[in-house]
Scaffold this motif. Structure first.
Motif, PDB file in Angstrom:
ATOM      1  N   ILE A   1      -4.650   2.710   6.644  1.00 34.88           N
ATOM      2  CA  ILE A   1      -5.921   2.370   6.974  1.00 34.88           C
ATOM      3  C   ILE A   1      -6.406   3.790   7.584  1.00 34.88           C
ATOM      4  O   ILE A   1      -6.175   4.360   8.473  1.00 34.88           O
ATOM      5  CB  ILE A   1      -6.301   1.373   7.942  1.00 34.88           C
ATOM      6  CG1 ILE A   1      -5.837  -0.087   7.116  1.00 34.88           C
ATOM      7  CG2 ILE A   1      -7.739   1.281   8.386  1.00 34.88           C
ATOM      8  CD1 ILE A   1      -6.338  -1.326   8.118  1.00 34.88           C
TER       9      ILE A   1
ATOM     10  N   ASP B   1       5.978  -1.182  10.386  1.00 33.90           N
ATOM     11  CA  ASP B   1       5.493  -1.169   8.947  1.00 33.90           C
ATOM     12  C   ASP B   1       4.978   0.181   8.456  1.00 33.90           C
ATOM     13  O   ASP B   1       4.082   0.301   7.679  1.00 33.90           O
ATOM     14  CB  ASP B   1       4.103  -2.167   9.039  1.00 33.90           C
ATOM     15  CG  ASP B   1       4.431  -3.644   9.470  1.00 33.90           C
ATOM     16  OD1 ASP B   1       5.658  -4.152   8.805  1.00 33.90           O
ATOM     17  OD2 ASP B   1       3.774  -4.189  10.136  1.00 33.90           O
TER      18      ASP B   1
ATOM     19  N   GLU C   1       2.757   3.974  -5.665  1.00 37.06           N
ATOM     20  CA  GLU C   1       1.153   3.682  -5.126  1.00 37.06           C
ATOM     21  C   GLU C   1       0.898   2.405  -5.990  1.00 37.06           C
ATOM     22  O   GLU C   1       1.009   2.028  -6.994  1.00 37.06           O
ATOM     23  CB  GLU C   1       0.276   4.817  -5.413  1.00 37.06           C
ATOM     24  CG  GLU C   1       0.543   5.911  -4.848  1.00 37.06           C
ATOM     25  CD  GLU C   1      -0.436   7.076  -5.104  1.00 37.06           C
ATOM     26  OE1 GLU C   1      -0.599   7.866  -4.242  1.00 37.06           O
ATOM     27  OE2 GLU C   1      -0.804   7.202  -6.327  1.00 37.06           O
ATOM     28  N   SER C   2       0.126   1.417  -5.031  1.00 39.31           N
ATOM     29  CA  SER C   2      -0.180  -0.082  -5.570  1.00 39.31           C
ATOM     30  C   SER C   2      -1.391   0.329  -6.627  1.00 39.31           C
ATOM     31  O   SER C   2      -1.489  -0.750  -7.217  1.00 39.31           O
ATOM     32  CB  SER C   2      -0.414  -0.745  -4.479  1.00 39.31           C
ATOM     33  OG  SER C   2      -1.778  -0.476  -3.763  1.00 39.31           O
TER      34      SER C   2
ATOM     35  N   GLY D   1       2.857  -4.734  -5.673  1.00 40.65           N
ATOM     36  CA  GLY D   1       3.299  -3.833  -4.472  1.00 40.65           C
ATOM     37  C   GLY D   1       4.641  -3.722  -3.976  1.00 40.65           C
ATOM     38  O   GLY D   1       4.965  -3.483  -2.875  1.00 40.65           O
TER      39      GLY D   1
ATOM     40  N   VAL E   1      -8.854   1.712   2.646  1.00 37.80           N
ATOM     41  CA  VAL E   1      -7.434   1.077   2.903  1.00 37.80           C
ATOM     42  C   VAL E   1      -6.717   1.510   1.487  1.00 37.80           C
ATOM     43  O   VAL E   1      -7.173   1.267   0.328  1.00 37.80           O
ATOM     44  CB  VAL E   1      -7.568  -0.559   2.845  1.00 37.80           C
ATOM     45  CG1 VAL E   1      -6.115  -1.118   3.038  1.00 37.80           C
ATOM     46  CG2 VAL E   1      -8.442  -0.841   4.195  1.00 37.80           C
ATOM     47  N   THR E   2      -5.568   2.046   1.552  1.00 40.38           N
ATOM     48  CA  THR E   2      -4.725   2.384   0.430  1.00 40.38           C
ATOM     49  C   THR E   2      -3.271   1.571   0.856  1.00 40.38           C
ATOM     50  O   THR E   2      -2.947   1.431   1.714  1.00 40.38           O
ATOM     51  CB  THR E   2      -4.797   3.694   0.435  1.00 40.38           C
ATOM     52  OG1 THR E   2      -4.151   4.302   1.595  1.00 40.38           O
ATOM     53  CG2 THR E   2      -5.827   4.461  -0.013  1.00 40.38           C
ATOM     54  N   GLU E   3      -2.496   1.607  -0.146  1.00 40.40           N
ATOM     55  CA  GLU E   3      -1.236   1.139  -0.147  1.00 40.40           C
ATOM     56  C   GLU E   3      -0.302   2.109  -0.937  1.00 40.40           C
ATOM     57  O   GLU E   3      -0.350   2.218  -2.139  1.00 40.40           O
ATOM     58  CB  GLU E   3      -0.939  -0.260  -0.752  1.00 40.40           C
ATOM     59  CG  GLU E   3      -1.828  -1.312   0.012  1.00 40.40           C
ATOM     60  CD  GLU E   3      -1.557  -2.650  -0.484  1.00 40.40           C
ATOM     61  OE1 GLU E   3      -1.198  -2.788  -1.573  1.00 40.40           O
ATOM     62  OE2 GLU E   3      -1.835  -3.580   0.465  1.00 40.40           O
TER      63      GLU E   3
ATOM     64  N   ALA F   1       5.153  -1.555  -0.661  1.00 38.66           N
ATOM     65  CA  ALA F   1       3.656  -1.154  -0.637  1.00 38.66           C
ATOM     66  C   ALA F   1       3.518  -1.193   1.117  1.00 38.66           C
ATOM     67  O   ALA F   1       3.492  -2.423   1.750  1.00 38.66           O
ATOM     68  CB  ALA F   1       2.496  -1.735  -1.119  1.00 38.66           C
ATOM     69  N   LYS F   2       3.093  -0.329   1.850  1.00 36.64           N
ATOM     70  CA  LYS F   2       2.711   0.071   3.297  1.00 36.64           C
ATOM     71  C   LYS F   2       1.214   0.147   3.180  1.00 36.64           C
ATOM     72  O   LYS F   2       0.858   1.193   2.574  1.00 36.64           O
ATOM     73  CB  LYS F   2       3.576   1.275   3.779  1.00 36.64           C
ATOM     74  CG  LYS F   2       5.195   0.945   3.433  1.00 36.64           C
ATOM     75  CD  LYS F   2       5.660  -0.076   4.072  1.00 36.64           C
ATOM     76  CE  LYS F   2       7.107  -0.152   4.203  1.00 36.64           C
ATOM     77  NZ  LYS F   2       7.841  -0.118   2.901  1.00 36.64           N
ATOM     78  N   THR F   3       0.560  -0.474   4.075  1.00 31.61           N
ATOM     79  CA  THR F   3      -0.794  -0.328   3.964  1.00 31.61           C
ATOM     80  C   THR F   3      -1.231   0.672   5.105  1.00 31.61           C
ATOM     81  O   THR F   3      -0.871   0.681   6.255  1.00 31.61           O
ATOM     82  CB  THR F   3      -1.511  -1.597   4.521  1.00 31.61           C
ATOM     83  OG1 THR F   3      -1.225  -2.603   3.757  1.00 31.61           O
ATOM     84  CG2 THR F   3      -3.019  -1.507   4.660  1.00 31.61           C
TER      85      THR F   3
END
Length: 434
Positions: free
Chosen positions: A213, A258, A378-379, A173, A413-415, A209-211
């Motif tokens: 949605i 965030d 990218e996570s 992350g 959901v991506t980060e 990493a920022k989430t």
């Protein structure tokens, strides 16, 4: 001979053990000799099971292809097909990711049911195995290779990616990238002398990493109806929503709440802002564009991949500019170029800003940089889940109940995060009224 479903379950169990070993290696740094031996045994077992499954699937296909109609014992004289063969699935980028989502939705979020739907209704064994082997507490995890297909679909729809931003992984992350404000440093030294990184400001780019949605509403009447049209409807909605929100974040988000710290905020912090002023004549507009280019050149940027980001209004203004003889001033715009560099436009660059405080609400921005220095982390994770009770905002910003609309929501959901290796190389044009 074991049934093919049993072999697939055995292979899934083997894969789960392999993933456990992989997690152990990530935590400990290396595997013990016993764990390495176990890994080799599991690899051999996985390959053996895969070959058995391939043979059984080949037998099923041959049996289906050679099947002949049989006489019905009930209706004499009426022939019925002994085997029903599903039409061959269309394969296209993002298809399997869309099928994972449709399977999860059809099973109302039940992973076991999603596996069955993918295998029996869609007829995609790869998707069934992907769901079976990558289920998590937050839904079905899309495998890396399928996720990469989705990311490639994002590229032409987001100007940050399309202009050349580099993509790197975010292990655990986060990642830290060393940088110098003027790039790498070279110098001449005599024998026995130390090399000095003179005239270079050392710093780090830290990506965390920022989430993000993405909620994709879909009619309940579409759920459970596998097919190309349903897959495309979901896939296009998902890609469009992800691309729009990602571009807005990478260009204009400030890091609050965030979110990533985007281009505009970074340029302001580095004092790399050039406001427009003057009359909207060809000469002054052209001189202003030249000043943005000069600012990038004076930053000691390597100019590996410079490019422009414009609002649609600004793009069309330049596209329609003509000189006194009726000739287009920038004919190269028809080929996606402006003054020799790639240009892209997006509605995520507004044309109703009021940075002057005069209440005009008609200002826009121009983004110019060497996009080779822009890094997207990218996570590697992309998870799909399902809900029939959640709410979402429609195109007018109004809250909508999926339950009341007889809809369901597929949640993706991506980060990720964005960083700038050379902030001095960013140029932000502001107060643009054309």
């Amino acid at each position: 001979m074991p049934k093919i479903e049993e072999l697939r379950r055995q292979r899934a169990d083997v894969n789960a053990k392999v993933q456990a070993l992989a997690n152990a290696e990530n935590e400990a740094g290396e595997l013990t000799s016993e764990q390495l031996e176990e890994f080799e045994q599991l690899s051999t077992e996985f390959d053996t099971l895969t070959k058995q499954i391939d043979r059984l699937e080949a037998m099923e296909r041959m049996n289906a292809a050679s099947a002949e109609p049989v006489q019905s014992p009930i209706a004499q004289g009426v022939k019925s097909a002994a085997v029903h063969v599903k039409p061959e699935l269309k394969q296209y980028p993002g298809a399997k990711a869309a099928r994972i989502a449709m399977s999860v939705a059809a099973s109302k979020g039940d992973i076991g049911g999603a596996v069955k739907f993918a295998r029996d209704e869609i007829g995609d064994q790869d998707v069934a195995m992907a769901i079976e082997t990558s289920a998590g507490s937050g839904g079905a995890l899309i495998p890396q290779n399928l996720r990469d297909e989705v990311i490639e679909l994002l590229r032409p729809k987001t100007i940050v990616r399309d202009l050349g931003a580099r993509v790197i992984p975010l292990p655990n992350g986060n990642v830290t990238i060393p940088r110098m404000s003027s790039g790498a440093s070279s110098s001449y030294v005599g024998e026995g002398s130390d090399v000095l990184a003179s005239d270079a400001t050392l710093d780090d780019v830290k990506l965390n990493a920022k989430t993000m949605i993405t909620l994709v509403p879909i009619s309940n009447q579409m759920i459970g109806r596998a097919g190309f049209a349903a897959e495309q409807l979901f896939l296009n909605d998902m890609i469009s929503s992800m691309a729009s929100r990602e571009d807005k974040a990478f260009l204009r988000d400030t890091g609050a709440g965030d979110t990533p710290t985007g281009f505009a905020e970074t340029a302001r912090q580095a004092s790399r802002v050039l406001p427009w002023s003057g009359a909207e004549t060809i000469a002054e507009i052209d001189a202003y564009l030249d000043s943005l280019m000069l600012a990038l050149m004076n930053s000691n940027s390597l100019l590996v991949q410079p490019g422009w980001g414009l609002s649609p209004r600004t793009y069309m203004k330049l596209f329609g500019l003509r000189d006194g003889n009726g000739n287009k001033v920038y004919p190269e715009l028809a080929n996606g170029q402006l003054k020799g560099y790639p240009v892209r436009h997006t509605t995520n660059i507004p044309a109703n800003l009021d940075t002057s405080g005069a209440g005009n609400n008609n200002e826009s921005e121009i983004y110019f940089a060497d996009w080779n220095d822009v890094v997207i982390g990218e996570s590697g994770g992309m998870t799909i889940d399902f809900s029939r009770e959640a709410t979402y905002k429609d195109g007018n910003g109004q809250l909508v109940s999926a339950y009341a609309r007889n809809q369901s929501l597929i949640r993706v959901v991506t980060e990720h995060d964005i960083g700038f290796r050379h902030p001095e190389g960013l140029v932000l044009g502001t107060k643009v009224t054309w």
